[in-house]
Design a protein around this motif. Structure first.
Motif, PDB file in Angstrom:
ATOM      1  N   SER A 148      26.615  48.086  24.238  1.00  0.00           N
ATOM      2  CA  SER A 148      26.818  49.013  23.123  1.00  0.00           C
ATOM      3  C   SER A 148      28.009  49.937  23.363  1.00  0.00           C
ATOM      4  O   SER A 148      28.782  50.231  22.445  1.00  0.00           O
ATOM      5  CB  SER A 148      25.548  49.835  22.904  1.00  0.00           C
ATOM      6  OG  SER A 148      25.739  50.796  21.899  1.00  0.00           O
ATOM      7  N   SER A 149      28.184  50.352  24.608  1.00  0.00           N
ATOM      8  CA  SER A 149      29.255  51.318  24.930  1.00  0.00           C
ATOM      9  C   SER A 149      30.644  50.676  24.959  1.00  0.00           C
ATOM     10  O   SER A 149      31.653  51.378  24.876  1.00  0.00           O
ATOM     11  CB  SER A 149      28.967  51.995  26.277  1.00  0.00           C
ATOM     12  OG  SER A 149      29.115  51.080  27.344  1.00  0.00           O
ATOM     13  N   ILE A 150      30.716  49.349  25.084  1.00  0.00           N
ATOM     14  CA  ILE A 150      32.021  48.667  25.184  1.00  0.00           C
ATOM     15  C   ILE A 150      32.291  47.747  24.002  1.00  0.00           C
ATOM     16  O   ILE A 150      33.239  46.967  24.023  1.00  0.00           O
ATOM     17  CB  ILE A 150      32.127  47.853  26.499  1.00  0.00           C
ATOM     18  CG1 ILE A 150      31.042  46.769  26.563  1.00  0.00           C
ATOM     19  CG2 ILE A 150      32.042  48.776  27.711  1.00  0.00           C
ATOM     20  CD1 ILE A 150      31.151  45.848  27.775  1.00  0.00           C
ATOM     21  N   SER A 151      31.492  47.854  22.950  1.00  0.00           N
ATOM     22  CA  SER A 151      31.570  46.907  21.837  1.00  0.00           C
ATOM     23  C   SER A 151      32.912  46.921  21.107  1.00  0.00           C
ATOM     24  O   SER A 151      33.295  45.928  20.486  1.00  0.00           O
ATOM     25  CB  SER A 151      30.441  47.179  20.834  1.00  0.00           C
ATOM     26  OG  SER A 151      30.541  48.510  20.337  1.00  0.00           O
ATOM     27  N   ASP A 152      33.636  48.060  21.155  1.00  0.00           N
ATOM     28  CA  ASP A 152      34.924  48.136  20.444  1.00  0.00           C
ATOM     29  C   ASP A 152      36.117  48.019  21.392  1.00  0.00           C
ATOM     30  O   ASP A 152      37.241  48.367  21.047  1.00  0.00           O
ATOM     31  CB  ASP A 152      35.019  49.461  19.670  1.00  0.00           C
ATOM     32  CG  ASP A 152      34.903  50.677  20.577  1.00  0.00           C
ATOM     33  OD1 ASP A 152      34.475  50.508  21.743  1.00  0.00           O
ATOM     34  OD2 ASP A 152      35.233  51.792  20.124  1.00  0.00           O
ATOM     35  N   MET A 153      35.876  47.490  22.607  1.00  0.00           N
ATOM     36  CA  MET A 153      36.935  47.373  23.603  1.00  0.00           C
ATOM     37  C   MET A 153      37.305  45.905  23.838  1.00  0.00           C
ATOM     38  O   MET A 153      36.648  44.999  23.327  1.00  0.00           O
ATOM     39  CB  MET A 153      36.491  48.035  24.914  1.00  0.00           C
ATOM     40  CG  MET A 153      36.102  49.497  24.743  1.00  0.00           C
ATOM     41  SD  MET A 153      35.621  50.276  26.292  1.00  0.00           S
ATOM     42  CE  MET A 153      37.219  50.423  27.081  1.00  0.00           C
ATOM     43  N   GLU A 154      38.385  45.699  24.607  1.00  0.00           N
ATOM     44  CA  GLU A 154      38.798  44.338  24.989  1.00  0.00           C
ATOM     45  C   GLU A 154      37.907  43.906  26.146  1.00  0.00           C
ATOM     46  O   GLU A 154      37.997  44.441  27.249  1.00  0.00           O
ATOM     47  CB  GLU A 154      40.261  44.340  25.412  1.00  0.00           C
ATOM     48  CG  GLU A 154      40.862  42.962  25.559  1.00  0.00           C
ATOM     49  CD  GLU A 154      41.073  42.279  24.229  1.00  0.00           C
ATOM     50  OE1 GLU A 154      40.378  41.261  24.002  1.00  0.00           O
ATOM     51  OE2 GLU A 154      41.904  42.728  23.440  1.00  0.00           O
ATOM     52  N   VAL A 155      37.026  42.936  25.891  1.00  0.00           N
ATOM     53  CA  VAL A 155      35.994  42.565  26.865  1.00  0.00           C
ATOM     54  C   VAL A 155      35.994  41.067  27.126  1.00  0.00           C
ATOM     55  O   VAL A 155      36.174  40.259  26.208  1.00  0.00           O
ATOM     56  CB  VAL A 155      34.586  42.989  26.358  1.00  0.00           C
ATOM     57  CG1 VAL A 155      33.505  42.569  27.349  1.00  0.00           C
ATOM     58  CG2 VAL A 155      34.524  44.491  26.105  1.00  0.00           C
ATOM     59  N   ILE A 156      35.826  40.720  28.389  1.00  0.00           N
ATOM     60  CA  ILE A 156      35.482  39.346  28.762  1.00  0.00           C
ATOM     61  C   ILE A 156      34.147  39.418  29.489  1.00  0.00           C
ATOM     62  O   ILE A 156      34.008  40.154  30.473  1.00  0.00           O
ATOM     63  CB  ILE A 156      36.536  38.706  29.680  1.00  0.00           C
ATOM     64  CG1 ILE A 156      37.908  38.672  29.006  1.00  0.00           C
ATOM     65  CG2 ILE A 156      36.112  37.280  30.070  1.00  0.00           C
ATOM     66  CD1 ILE A 156      39.032  38.177  29.905  1.00  0.00           C
ATOM     67  N   CYS A 157      33.168  38.699  28.997  1.00  0.00           N
ATOM     68  CA  CYS A 157      31.850  38.686  29.643  1.00  0.00           C
ATOM     69  C   CYS A 157      31.795  37.560  30.660  1.00  0.00           C
ATOM     70  O   CYS A 157      32.127  36.407  30.359  1.00  0.00           O
ATOM     71  CB  CYS A 157      30.750  38.497  28.600  1.00  0.00           C
ATOM     72  SG  CYS A 157      29.098  38.381  29.328  1.00  0.00           S
ATOM     73  N   LEU A 158      31.392  37.905  31.876  1.00  0.00           N
ATOM     74  CA  LEU A 158      31.242  36.921  32.950  1.00  0.00           C
ATOM     75  C   LEU A 158      29.760  36.671  33.191  1.00  0.00           C
ATOM     76  O   LEU A 158      29.036  37.551  33.662  1.00  0.00           O
ATOM     77  CB  LEU A 158      31.913  37.425  34.229  1.00  0.00           C
ATOM     78  CG  LEU A 158      33.379  37.849  34.113  1.00  0.00           C
ATOM     79  CD1 LEU A 158      33.917  38.285  35.476  1.00  0.00           C
ATOM     80  CD2 LEU A 158      34.223  36.718  33.551  1.00  0.00           C
ATOM     81  N   GLU A 183      31.326  31.306  32.051  1.00  0.00           N
ATOM     82  CA  GLU A 183      30.283  31.065  33.055  1.00  0.00           C
ATOM     83  C   GLU A 183      30.950  30.925  34.420  1.00  0.00           C
ATOM     84  O   GLU A 183      31.842  30.096  34.589  1.00  0.00           O
ATOM     85  CB  GLU A 183      29.490  29.811  32.713  1.00  0.00           C
ATOM     86  CG  GLU A 183      28.647  29.946  31.447  1.00  0.00           C
ATOM     87  CD  GLU A 183      27.775  28.730  31.203  1.00  0.00           C
ATOM     88  OE1 GLU A 183      27.644  27.896  32.137  1.00  0.00           O
ATOM     89  OE2 GLU A 183      27.232  28.606  30.094  1.00  0.00           O
ATOM     90  N   ILE A 184      30.533  31.757  35.350  1.00  0.00           N
ATOM     91  CA  ILE A 184      31.125  31.729  36.693  1.00  0.00           C
ATOM     92  C   ILE A 184      30.018  31.701  37.746  1.00  0.00           C
ATOM     93  O   ILE A 184      28.854  32.000  37.459  1.00  0.00           O
ATOM     94  CB  ILE A 184      32.033  32.954  36.949  1.00  0.00           C
ATOM     95  CG1 ILE A 184      31.206  34.244  36.937  1.00  0.00           C
ATOM     96  CG2 ILE A 184      33.171  33.025  35.967  1.00  0.00           C
ATOM     97  CD1 ILE A 184      31.901  35.448  37.519  1.00  0.00           C
ATOM     98  N   SER A 185      30.421  31.369  38.949  1.00  0.00           N
ATOM     99  CA  SER A 185      29.558  31.517  40.120  1.00  0.00           C
ATOM    100  C   SER A 185      30.411  32.114  41.228  1.00  0.00           C
ATOM    101  O   SER A 185      31.280  31.436  41.773  1.00  0.00           O
ATOM    102  CB  SER A 185      28.967  30.175  40.562  1.00  0.00           C
ATOM    103  OG  SER A 185      28.345  30.325  41.841  1.00  0.00           O
ATOM    104  N   ALA A 186      30.178  33.401  41.518  1.00  0.00           N
ATOM    105  CA  ALA A 186      30.917  34.027  42.610  1.00  0.00           C
ATOM    106  C   ALA A 186      30.541  33.373  43.938  1.00  0.00           C
ATOM    107  O   ALA A 186      31.370  33.293  44.855  1.00  0.00           O
ATOM    108  CB  ALA A 186      30.624  35.529  42.648  1.00  0.00           C
TER     109      ALA A 186
END
Length: 283
Positions: A148-158, A183-186
């Motif tokens: 909710s706090s980052i919804s209007d920002m430039e975001v990449i979800c990992l 989709e990642i695997s650190a």
């Protein structure tokens, strides 16, 4: 300017088309420079990139993989990272000023609370948010508050921990926030090439060329170019509307002055020299 000063000897007949074509050419060239400024400034100053997420989702592991070194301490204890950790990274010529932050959650621990506050402050100033969530666990209330706090920002979800059985899908994330999902695997160090490709595509205009291409890397120059662009646009509209040349000259001069401030030329003196070198004024 010459024709307006000496209309008896210098005619403006048919000059409208020449003027329009010249103004349009300059407009396109200035527009290219303005467009390059985002790339140029980022190349010079770097992209502030903040790794954000709740505790124990693998944020520090993501940083370590990106840096290709064990820079951040990684444990299975939630809240290991309590302060922000800043590092620099280059991806396809892009400088990333990357910040690993404390896991965001409600906590009574004073030190951890300060870390959470700093994380949110970094996020507000970020050019890019790498939002990390644990793909092997359902999204919880902390995740939803972060989204909710980052919804209007430039975001990449990992979606981290893809090596485990995933219970969150890309569609689940996209129902909550409009962003790219990777989709990642650190643990297995997989998915990071895709992440780097997305970052490159986001922040390069797609017209990055060879070393002889001009990039605007100065904010003041970019602002002056934008002023020139606005003046040129008004001048072009004036020509197309058939407005008197003396009115069009006002906007042309405004553009000329804006460009002159970039290269450090005294416009009036430069223009006078040009006129006297081209026309026999006063002779």
């Amino acid at each position: 300017e010459s024709a307006l000063d000496d209309p008896e000897h210098i005619t403006l007949e048919g000059h409208g088309e020449v003027l329009r074509d010249t103004l349009y050419y300059v407009y396109i060239e200035v527009k290219k420079l303005v467009k390059s400024s985002d790339d140029g400034i980022r190349m010079k100053e770097g992209i502030k990139t903040v790794i954000l997420g709740r505790p124990n989702v693998g944020k520090s592991s993501v940083l370590n993989v990106l840096l290709d070194q064990e820079r951040a301490i990684v444990t299975n204890i939630a809240g290991t990272t309590r302060d922000s950790l800043e590092e620099s990274l280059v991806i396809s010529g892009l400088n990333l000023n990357i910040v690993d932050t404390a896991g965001i959650r409600n906590t009574e621990d004073l030190v951890e609370k300060i870390g959470v506050e700093r994380a949110m402050k970094h996020a507000k100033d970020a050019d890019l948010i790498l939002y990390v969530c644990d793909g092997s666990e359902k999204l919880n209330e902390d995740d939803r508050k972060i989204i909710s706090s980052i919804s209007d920002m430039e975001v990449i979800c990992l979606l981290n921990k893809s090596d485990l059985e995933c219970v969150i899908s890309t569609e689940d994330i996209k129902r909550l926030i409009e962003c790219d999902v990777v989709e990642i695997s650190a643990y297995e160090r997989s998915g990071f090439e895709k992440l780097k490709e997305i970052i490159t595509n986001k922040f390069y205009s797609g017209e990055i060329g060879f070393n002889d291409k001009i990039y605007i890397t100065n904010v003041r120059h970019r602002d002056l170019l934008k002023q020139a662009l606005d003046s040129l646009h008004i001048a072009i509209e004036g020509v197309e509307a058939g407005m008197p040349e003396d009115l069009i000259t006002i906007d042309m001069m405004a553009a000329y002055k804006s460009l002159g401030k970039i290269i450090g030329k005294e416009i009036e003196e430069d223009l006078a020299d040009k006129i006297f070198s081209t026309f026999c004024m006063g002779k």
